[in-house]
Write a protein that holds these residues in place. Structure first.
Motif, mmCIF file in Angstrom:
data_model
loop_
_atom_site.group_PDB
_atom_site.id
_atom_site.type_symbol
_atom_site.label_atom_id
_atom_site.label_comp_id
_atom_site.label_asym_id
_atom_site.label_seq_id
_atom_site.Cartn_x
_atom_site.Cartn_y
_atom_site.Cartn_z
ATOM 1 N N LEU A 10 3.505 1.365 -4.741
ATOM 2 C CA LEU A 10 2.585 1.539 -5.935
ATOM 3 C C LEU A 10 3.156 1.835 -7.038
ATOM 4 O O LEU A 10 2.705 1.478 -8.259
ATOM 5 C CB LEU A 10 1.589 2.572 -5.684
ATOM 6 C CG LEU A 10 0.617 2.079 -4.268
ATOM 7 C CD1 LEU A 10 -0.207 3.056 -3.943
ATOM 8 C CD2 LEU A 10 -0.312 0.747 -4.936
ATOM 9 N N ARG A 11 4.396 2.608 -7.205
ATOM 10 C CA ARG A 11 4.930 2.970 -8.523
ATOM 11 C C ARG A 11 5.634 1.780 -9.037
ATOM 12 O O ARG A 11 5.730 1.413 -10.226
ATOM 13 C CB ARG A 11 6.140 4.070 -8.076
ATOM 14 C CG ARG A 11 5.806 5.366 -7.821
ATOM 15 C CD ARG A 11 6.877 6.203 -7.475
ATOM 16 N NE ARG A 11 6.646 7.468 -7.061
ATOM 17 C CZ ARG A 11 6.028 8.382 -7.728
ATOM 18 N NH1 ARG A 11 6.034 8.304 -9.169
ATOM 19 N NH2 ARG A 11 5.691 9.613 -7.428
ATOM 20 N N LEU B 257 -4.204 6.624 -6.446
ATOM 21 C CA LEU B 257 -2.889 7.065 -6.541
ATOM 22 C C LEU B 257 -1.882 6.104 -7.595
ATOM 23 O O LEU B 257 -1.281 6.445 -8.268
ATOM 24 C CB LEU B 257 -2.126 6.761 -5.445
ATOM 25 C CG LEU B 257 -0.678 7.375 -5.207
ATOM 26 C CD1 LEU B 257 -0.381 8.693 -5.551
ATOM 27 C CD2 LEU B 257 -0.334 7.075 -3.746
ATOM 28 N N LEU B 258 -2.649 4.765 -7.308
ATOM 29 C CA LEU B 258 -1.954 3.988 -8.544
ATOM 30 C C LEU B 258 -2.335 4.321 -9.996
ATOM 31 O O LEU B 258 -1.314 4.274 -10.988
ATOM 32 C CB LEU B 258 -2.588 2.498 -8.408
ATOM 33 C CG LEU B 258 -2.025 1.596 -9.222
ATOM 34 C CD1 LEU B 258 -0.545 1.175 -9.593
ATOM 35 C CD2 LEU B 258 -2.852 0.095 -8.908
ATOM 36 N N ARG C 5 0.999 -1.182 -0.112
ATOM 37 C CA ARG C 5 0.034 -0.034 0.065
ATOM 38 C C ARG C 5 0.845 1.082 -0.123
ATOM 39 O O ARG C 5 0.375 2.243 -0.189
ATOM 40 C CB ARG C 5 -0.878 -0.043 1.188
ATOM 41 C CG ARG C 5 -0.411 0.209 2.527
ATOM 42 C CD ARG C 5 -1.281 -0.077 3.596
ATOM 43 N NE ARG C 5 -2.389 0.106 3.478
ATOM 44 C CZ ARG C 5 -3.731 -0.494 3.803
ATOM 45 N NH1 ARG C 5 -3.573 -1.548 4.376
ATOM 46 N NH2 ARG C 5 -4.860 -0.003 3.749
ATOM 47 N N SER C 6 2.175 1.225 0.231
ATOM 48 C CA SER C 6 2.860 2.540 0.190
ATOM 49 C C SER C 6 2.860 3.013 -1.213
ATOM 50 O O SER C 6 2.884 2.434 -2.097
ATOM 51 C CB SER C 6 4.385 1.974 0.654
ATOM 52 O OG SER C 6 5.294 1.501 -0.170
ATOM 53 N N SER C 7 3.320 4.352 -1.177
ATOM 54 C CA SER C 7 3.455 5.033 -2.334
ATOM 55 C C SER C 7 4.602 4.675 -3.299
ATOM 56 O O SER C 7 4.466 4.547 -4.408
ATOM 57 C CB SER C 7 3.623 6.539 -2.208
ATOM 58 O OG SER C 7 4.508 6.822 -1.458
ATOM 59 N N HIS D 50 -2.813 7.533 -11.038
ATOM 60 C CA HIS D 50 -1.953 8.578 -11.193
ATOM 61 C C HIS D 50 -0.394 7.963 -11.455
ATOM 62 O O HIS D 50 0.226 8.485 -12.485
ATOM 63 C CB HIS D 50 -1.865 9.277 -9.842
ATOM 64 C CG HIS D 50 -0.929 10.380 -9.916
ATOM 65 N ND1 HIS D 50 -1.062 11.563 -10.850
ATOM 66 C CD2 HIS D 50 0.336 10.682 -9.394
ATOM 67 C CE1 HIS D 50 -0.014 12.236 -10.705
ATOM 68 N NE2 HIS D 50 0.893 11.915 -10.107
ATOM 69 N N TYR D 51 0.011 7.070 -10.924
ATOM 70 C CA TYR D 51 1.286 6.578 -11.422
ATOM 71 C C TYR D 51 1.159 5.982 -12.729
ATOM 72 O O TYR D 51 2.285 5.968 -13.425
ATOM 73 C CB TYR D 51 1.750 5.646 -10.334
ATOM 74 C CG TYR D 51 2.241 6.286 -8.772
ATOM 75 C CD1 TYR D 51 2.564 7.626 -8.941
ATOM 76 C CD2 TYR D 51 2.126 5.740 -7.417
ATOM 77 C CE1 TYR D 51 2.921 8.125 -7.592
ATOM 78 C CE2 TYR D 51 2.581 6.008 -6.503
ATOM 79 C CZ TYR D 51 2.817 7.451 -6.354
ATOM 80 O OH TYR D 51 3.146 8.157 -5.233
ATOM 81 N N ARG E 105 -8.156 5.670 -1.950
ATOM 82 C CA ARG E 105 -7.122 6.619 -2.253
ATOM 83 C C ARG E 105 -5.998 5.830 -2.745
ATOM 84 O O ARG E 105 -5.343 6.473 -3.518
ATOM 85 C CB ARG E 105 -7.010 7.208 -0.921
ATOM 86 C CG ARG E 105 -7.827 7.958 -0.091
ATOM 87 C CD ARG E 105 -7.376 9.077 1.068
ATOM 88 N NE ARG E 105 -7.045 8.235 2.115
ATOM 89 C CZ ARG E 105 -7.768 7.892 2.977
ATOM 90 N NH1 ARG E 105 -9.130 8.420 2.938
ATOM 91 N NH2 ARG E 105 -7.503 7.210 3.978
ATOM 92 N N ARG E 106 -5.525 4.695 -2.276
ATOM 93 C CA ARG E 106 -4.432 4.100 -2.860
ATOM 94 C C ARG E 106 -4.526 3.698 -4.310
ATOM 95 O O ARG E 106 -3.562 3.697 -5.370
ATOM 96 C CB ARG E 106 -3.838 2.818 -2.101
ATOM 97 C CG ARG E 106 -3.844 3.143 -0.620
ATOM 98 C CD ARG E 106 -2.531 4.036 -0.514
ATOM 99 N NE ARG E 106 -2.214 4.458 0.916
ATOM 100 C CZ ARG E 106 -1.046 4.910 1.539
ATOM 101 N NH1 ARG E 106 -0.121 5.235 0.582
ATOM 102 N NH2 ARG E 106 -1.046 5.652 2.541
#
Length: 291
Positions: A194-195, A220-221, A189-191, A223-224, A216-217
């Motif tokens: 996720l990258r 974010l994924l 789950r860390s940013s 977005h990456y 939210r995660r």
């Protein structure tokens, strides 16, 4: 209007504080029930709950045995600790399991246990394994995914000039049954993780609990993925949800919440000891009742 994919349900039997034959019994039964599409083990070398001196089976060895005893289920480890095995060795192990299973492996991997979990941390010290910081762990995971995919797909030996995993004359033979390779599921789950998911994964798994955080995660994924020009829809969203035998309605509510926000790959963590006819109970009380 885009149709939401039908959820794909599976089970996870943590191979700890249980007997091998109990796990085998549950997987045998699940293999006969079409509503249960996948089954998972975890990857720890010592218990992370219950009696700290209780039994814990090595995940990939057990997975190979269960793959040989099943015919339909997709099988995997949720998730392999990248800290335990060199990636070239892990690629060989996973290719073997894919062959044993007849092409039913979903390859789950992650950075490894978080340092804040003392019972998980002790297994590294007990087995003489290093436990590097988070930045090292994430960089190592990214290189491992690249190495493993190349070993599964490239027809000639290659050198890999990695920071964490330098290899000379790397080559994988036999290749996995699945082409171009088994699906790669990355958990975390860390940013930073996720990258790596955006770059390498076919599925992304997050532990359940706070569904708002999971949403939210997931965003974010997305977005990456956009950052590297990848369609986020090419990464299936997977979530692990704990099963309550006493309060199945709570588990059904969690399933509904997860599927409503786009998680289409549901892993139901079933606690030991396992009651008789457990796979049928999971199907009737949780999967069918949540439809």
């Amino acid at each position: 209007m885009t149709q939401t994919p039908r959820p794909r349900f599976g089970i996870m039997t943590a191979p700890s504080q249980v007997d091998y034959h109990d796990v085998l019994r549950v997987w045998h039964e699940a293999d006969t029930i079409p509503e249960i599409e996948h089954a998972w083990l975890f990857d720890h070398l010592m218990p992370i709950g219950g009696d700290p001196k209780g039994p814990t089976y090595e995940g990939w060895t057990l997975l190979s045995a269960l793959a040989a005893y099943t015919r339909r289920l997709r099988v995997g480890v949720l998730v392999t600790s990248n800290r335990f095995r060199p990636p070239a060795m892990l690629a060989k192990i996973a290719a073997t399991v894919d062959i044993v299973s007849g092409g039913r492996l979903d390859f789950g991997i992650g950075v490894g246990s978080r340092p804040s979990h003392p019972l998980a941390r002790r297994e590294y010290e007990a087995h003489g394994l290093p436990f590097h910081d988070a930045a090292h762990a994430v960089g190592s995971l990214a290189e491992a995914c690249a190495v493993i995919r190349r070993l599964w797909t490239e027809a000639e030996p290659f050198d890999f000039h990695g920071t964490y995993h330098p290899l000379t004359g790397a080559f994988g033979n036999p290749k996995p049954v699945q082409r171009p390779h088994p699906p790669i599921l990355i958990g975390g789950r860390s940013s930073a993780t996720l990258r790596v998911v955006a770059e390498h994964a076919d599925l992304w798994n997050i532990p359940g609990g706070d569904i708002d955080d999971a949403v939210r995660r997931s965003a974010l994924l997305d977005h990456y993925c956009a950052d590297i020009g990848r369609d986020p829809a090419t990464i299936a969203r997977s979530i692990h949800l704990s099963v309550s035998y006493d309060q199945p309605s709570a588990t059904r509510d969690a399933i509904s919440e997860a599927t409503d926000v786009g998680f289409e790959h549901i892993v139901l963590g079933i606690p030991a000891p396992y009651p008789p006819d457990l796979a049928r109970w999971v199907t009737d009380e949780l999967i069918t009742a949540s439809a």
